[in-house]
Design a protein around this motif. Structure first.
Motif, mmCIF file in Angstrom:
data_model
loop_
_atom_site.group_PDB
_atom_site.id
_atom_site.type_symbol
_atom_site.label_atom_id
_atom_site.label_comp_id
_atom_site.label_asym_id
_atom_site.label_seq_id
_atom_site.Cartn_x
_atom_site.Cartn_y
_atom_site.Cartn_z
ATOM 1 N N VAL A 48 -47.424 -33.584 -37.758
ATOM 2 C CA VAL A 48 -48.793 -33.375 -38.237
ATOM 3 C C VAL A 48 -49.495 -34.711 -38.443
ATOM 4 O O VAL A 48 -50.666 -34.879 -38.079
ATOM 5 C CB VAL A 48 -48.797 -32.540 -39.531
ATOM 6 N N ARG A 97 -41.754 -31.525 -37.535
ATOM 7 C CA ARG A 97 -43.091 -31.180 -37.034
ATOM 8 C C ARG A 97 -44.115 -31.161 -38.162
ATOM 9 O O ARG A 97 -45.267 -31.575 -37.987
ATOM 10 C CB ARG A 97 -43.044 -29.835 -36.309
ATOM 11 N N SER A 98 -43.714 -30.653 -39.342
ATOM 12 C CA SER A 98 -44.651 -30.497 -40.458
ATOM 13 C C SER A 98 -45.104 -31.830 -41.026
ATOM 14 O O SER A 98 -46.250 -31.965 -41.465
ATOM 15 C CB SER A 98 -44.013 -29.664 -41.576
ATOM 16 N N LYS A 125 -45.487 -26.205 -45.437
ATOM 17 C CA LYS A 125 -46.945 -26.236 -45.634
ATOM 18 C C LYS A 125 -47.327 -27.397 -46.539
ATOM 19 O O LYS A 125 -48.311 -28.116 -46.281
ATOM 20 C CB LYS A 125 -47.420 -24.918 -46.242
ATOM 21 N N GLN A 149 -50.115 -36.291 -34.801
ATOM 22 C CA GLN A 149 -50.920 -35.524 -33.864
ATOM 23 C C GLN A 149 -52.102 -34.829 -34.515
ATOM 24 O O GLN A 149 -53.031 -34.414 -33.815
ATOM 25 C CB GLN A 149 -50.035 -34.492 -33.158
ATOM 26 N N GLY A 150 -52.080 -34.706 -35.853
ATOM 27 C CA GLY A 150 -53.144 -33.977 -36.519
ATOM 28 C C GLY A 150 -53.960 -34.804 -37.492
ATOM 29 O O GLY A 150 -54.837 -34.278 -38.178
ATOM 30 N N ASN A 151 -53.662 -36.087 -37.590
ATOM 31 C CA ASN A 151 -54.391 -36.963 -38.501
ATOM 32 C C ASN A 151 -54.793 -38.218 -37.736
ATOM 33 O O ASN A 151 -54.278 -39.318 -37.955
ATOM 34 C CB ASN A 151 -53.535 -37.326 -39.723
ATOM 35 N N ARG A 155 -51.766 -34.451 -43.415
ATOM 36 C CA ARG A 155 -53.108 -34.313 -42.852
ATOM 37 C C ARG A 155 -54.168 -34.933 -43.758
ATOM 38 O O ARG A 155 -55.354 -34.953 -43.419
ATOM 39 C CB ARG A 155 -53.398 -32.820 -42.635
ATOM 40 N N GLY A 166 -47.125 -30.587 -44.612
ATOM 41 C CA GLY A 166 -48.213 -30.698 -43.649
ATOM 42 C C GLY A 166 -49.543 -31.012 -44.292
ATOM 43 O O GLY A 166 -50.358 -31.773 -43.743
#
Length: 887
Positions: A800, A795-796, A760, A803-805, A767, A763
């Motif tokens: 992240v 992945r974290s 966490k 794909q997440g930022n 992000r 991640g």
């Protein structure tokens, strides 16, 4: 690469020529030198040519001996071919004994048998069993397994496999033995073995027929206090499956094992489910609300596979959605019944619209039942899982709940113990209900997201409303032209006060006067005319997201605001809010790109305030409705994606809403504060969601607004659960100052021994909105918190960020693309599955501006130039490059 991997085609499927009557496995476990003996009884099927040889799959092992009916074979009796063995001139019935040696310690691909934190573990789906022994490793070869395991008792006191425990004893050399028998036929991908130093939490469940089943969850000793929620979830799932589907568990025990190193979320091996630890371990101090809900969902999903995946499995890997789409639908229904059905449905659709729709419009677009693949691991996709579940849901909509359940019962009656196809499933639905689903089958064979365009025309004099509906589907790789789908379109008409109106469909005799109808859209263009429609009615269309389509309709912003406030369909209320916010945001994105001044429409702020102060609606629904559309969703609406403009527009709206509604946000934030014990109930989860949504908007004013900044710091330091603490830490991590650095350091110091919490922490930083986010990610890769060989850590942090930022990954200088290229190149040699999944953001290169697209394409070309790409990565990269820049 030197040898171009060749595709496998559905049209080339041929049944395996031999039956395997039984398989006895013996394992002598050692970290570097595990010896595997397999003894299989083969029988040639009737009408199979006696000249047909025996072909076995195998990889990554040393063959020690091979014997047929007790007679040793020499190298002249077989040949190595296509990563396996071929034995010509075998009799019609025989016993083959294979002895191999494997090195689990060196297995960093985490396929087959490997070590995780010193414990032996297997992952055989899709094609991992061939790394254990030579065998026909394909899902249509089903047999009964007996597994004997020997290992050092002190190092590996727990020895587990599929089925029922039939023997255990100590051996003379400090080793011990267990023997397991699985009475049910299963394919090799469902085989499992776990051995290690684990502790067990036990419980029991009494089935509807009165049998008592032993329930066991095995974890490392440090995690013994984090299993209660997973056990409760398992018992809920077992009871629900009996009540909803009539499915009863069939073995004497059900086991779950949690491991830290796992490529997937979990695996449904018969009777012995192996889980990524993040989907088992939870307590309020270490897990968020979403973690608790995900554990319940994934535990349910893997348990539900016992009937939809294990008892009935897929004939070949092209049929993967037969088990996954159906079981995702079942776990969605389970979660909906356990929590808030409306919230669950919205969350499913958010993921579908922002991720699966993107998959449908990219180079890896494929039907729910693909026609070909180079590497099957690349087809564990959102299309197979989430879109596959939508196909099941549409069948339930078209057939009705009773007709659907009749189809499920017939499906199980016909195919229990078999390996079958999606056509077999649809045929059972047709035969049980009497409904023709021939056109519906196109959903399985055609790729892409259909677009439904609706024009509404109202004749006030006749009081008639006509809906002119057209459907189309964009070209996808290998499928330039599409035939019309069978699309269920759920509809209602709302009066001026929001009351659903009776529906009178012209030329339709059934269901006249109903408040809701499902229209069957089957042609490229259809018209539906409704009579007795008063002035001021508003159409509520695609209710509950009745089909996975993109809907365009001439709906005004005033009508969207009306639906947002009055629609009695929870999904459509949320969808109206997203369409309203999305339209405004896309207008702002356009203004950003043109360098124009940004202005937020007062109507939006007022509608936002009205919803925010609504104390009657489920707070989770409010939080979902008030969250701005995801950057990935907005990107899908653009011809040419501009991640910086999207980010700027969203941040402007977030800041302006916070400025104008600061006092309202503070009021709701304080109202939602909880002081009682932590609970994972819909109301408690909803209050935390709404509270943290308010804090997220208010954070747009910090740190300049010291009062807000202190509120965030206080929630971080005094929060009594991980949901609140991590939400605050995420807001602090967007800034580079002493308070933020201290919070991040304190959090890590507190939780550095807990891998899931450290993930966490990674991640949150990946992000971050900070402009130097990539520098921080690269710094974290060099710390003890990160491990490139652990999929969860990868992945974290890397996943992240990439794909997440979006705004930081898509930096105009291409630094994010080069970073991803380098990491993919490092990971591919030892874990091709993870490398192939990581590279996905680069495949979207044609959708971006010329500068970004050229840099993304260059990164792919540099990967392609490597001579040692895995088949997994080769397929992704080659398909990514086989595109043209649009526009």
């Amino acid at each position: 690469m030197a040898d171009k991997p060749q595709p496998t085609y559905l049209k080339d499927y041929v049944p395996y020529p031999f039956e395997v009557e039984r398989l006895d496995l013996e394992f002598d476990l050692e970290p570097h030198h595990t010896r595997v003996l397999s003894r299989a009884r083969y029988k040639r099927k009737e009408h199979v040519d006696v000249e047909e040889p025996l072909r076995l799959n195998g990889a990554g092992q040393t063959l020690l001996s091979l014997s047929l009916d007790g007679t040793p074979l020499t190298a002249l009796d077989y040949r190595c071919q296509d990563s396996g063995l071929v034995l010509p001139n075998v009799p019609n019935a025989f016993e083959l004994t294979v002895v191999t040696e494997i090195d689990p310690e060196a297995n960093k691909a985490l396929e087959g048998l490997y070590l995780s934190s010193g414990n032996f573990c297997t992952q055989c789906e899709a094609q991992g069993f061939r790394r254990i022994t030579y065998f026909p490793d394909r899902p249509d070869v089903m047999t009964r397994y007996t597994t004997t395991i020997r290992a050092d008792k002190q190092r590996f006191p727990v020895l587990l496999s599929n089925g029922n425990l039939v023997e255990q004893c100590d051996l003379d050399d400090g080793r011990h033995l267990t023997r397991w028998e699985d009475p049910f036929f299963k394919p090799s991908y469902l085989f499992a073995l776990v051995a290690g130093d684990l502790v067990c939490q036990e419980d029991a469940f009494t089935t509807m027929s009165g049998r008592e089943v032993l329930l066991q969850i095995y974890v490392e000793a440090r995690n013994a206090d984090k299993c209660d929620h997973a056990m409760l979830s398992l018992k809920k799932a077992m009871a629900w499956d009996e009540q909803r589907f009539g499915f009863e568990y069939d073995l004497d025990r059900f086991m779950i094992v949690a491991v830290d190193d796992f490529n997937m979320g979990a695996m449904e091996n018969k009777g012995l489910n192996v889980f990524n630890s993040k989907y088992v371990l939870a307590r309020p101090e270490t897990a968020t609300d979403d973690d608790f809900l995900n554990i319940e969902s994934v535990v349910g999903h893997e348990y539900f596979h016992n009937w939809t995946g294990n008892r009935i499995t897929c004939r070949d890997w092209f049929q993967l959605s037969l088990k996954e789409g159906l079981t995702v639908f079942r776990d969605q229904e389970f979660s909906a019944d356990m929590n808030s059905a409306a919230v669950k449905r919205i969350e499913e659709v958010r993921i579908l619209q922002s991720h699966q729709f993107a998959e449908d419009s990219g180079p890896m677009a494929h039907p729910v039942r693909p026609e070909s693949y180079v590497e099957i691991n690349n087809f564990y996709t959102m299309t197979v899982y989430s879109k596959g579940a939508e196909l099941i849901r549409m069948m339930q909509t078209l057939l009705g709940r009773d007709g659907f359940m009749a189809g499920i019962r017939l499906y199980v009656q016909r195919h229990d113990g078999q390996a079958v196809t999606t056509d077999d499933f649809v045929a059972a639905m047709e035969d049980a209900s009497g409904v023709d689903l021939d056109q519906f089958r196109r959903w399985y064979s055609q790729a892409g997201t259909p677009v439904i365009h609706v024009e509404q025309h109202y004749d006030g004099e006749r009081q008639q409303l006509t809906l002119d509906v057209t459907q189309s589907c964009p070209a996808t790789p290998g499928q330039p032209d599409k035939q019309p789908f069978h699309i269920p379109l759920r509809l209602a008409l709302l009066g001026p006060d929001g009351t659903p109106q009776p529906l009178h469909l012209v030329n339709e005799s059934g269901q006249q006067g109903a408040e809701e109808l499902v229209l069957s859209v089957t042609a490229a263009r259809q018209k539906f005319c409704f009579e007795q429609v008063g002035e001021g009615c508003v159409v509520s269309l695609l209710r509950d997201f009745s089909a996975p389509v993109k809907l365009t309709m001439n709906t005004s912003r005033d009508e969207l605001a009306f639906l947002m406030a009055h629609d009695n369909d929870a999904f459509n209320r949320w969808n109206a809010s997203q369409r309203l916010a999305g339209g405004l945001l896309l207008d702002l994105v356009d203004r950003v790109r043109k360098g124009q001044k940004l202005i937020l429409e007062p109507m939006f702020v007022e509608a936002f305030r009205t919803s925010l102060l609504d104390e009657q609606t489920d707070p989770s629904l409010l939080a979902l409705a008030l969250a701005l559309p995801l950057e990935s969703f907005l990107a899908e609406q653009m011809e040419e994606i501009d991640p910086q403009a999207i980010f700027t527009a969203r941040e402007f709206v977030r800041h302006e809403v916070a400025v104008q509604l600061k006092d309202d946000f503070l009021t709701v934030y304080r109202r939602c504060a909880d002081s009682g014990p932590y609970e994972v109930t819909p109301q408690a989860v909803g209050q935390r969601r709404l509270k943290n949504l308010c804090l997220g908007y208010l954070a747009a004013l910090a740190p300049q607004d010291n009062m807000i900044w202190q509120m965030i710091l206080e929630q971080f330091s005094t929060g009594r659960n991980m949901t609140d603490v991590s939400a605050a830490l995420g807001l602090l991590a967007d800034h580079d100052n002493r308070d933020s650095r201290h919070a991040l350091d304190t959090f890590y110091a507190t939780w550095k021994e807990d891998p899931l919490v450290v993930e966490k922490w990674l991640g949150i930083q990946a992000r971050s909105r900070r402009e130097d986010c990539l520098e921080q990610v690269e710094r974290l890769m060099g710390t003890p918190a990160f491990n490139l060989h652990n999929p969860n850590k990868v992945r974290s942090l890397i996943g992240v960020f990439c794909q997440g930022n979006s705004v930081r990954f898509h930096a105009a200088d291409g630094s994010g693309y080069d970073f991803l290229r380098r990491q993919v190149a490092l990971i591919d040699p030892f874990n091709p599955q993870i490398a192939a999944r990581l590279v996905a953001p680069l495949l979207r290169w044609p959708r971006y501006d010329d500068t970004r697209s050229a840099l993304m394409k260059q990164a792919l070309e540099q990967l392609q130039a490597k001579t040692t790409l895995s088949a997994d990565l080769y397929e992704m990269v080659s398909k990514g490059l086989d595109q043209n820049k649009k526009g």
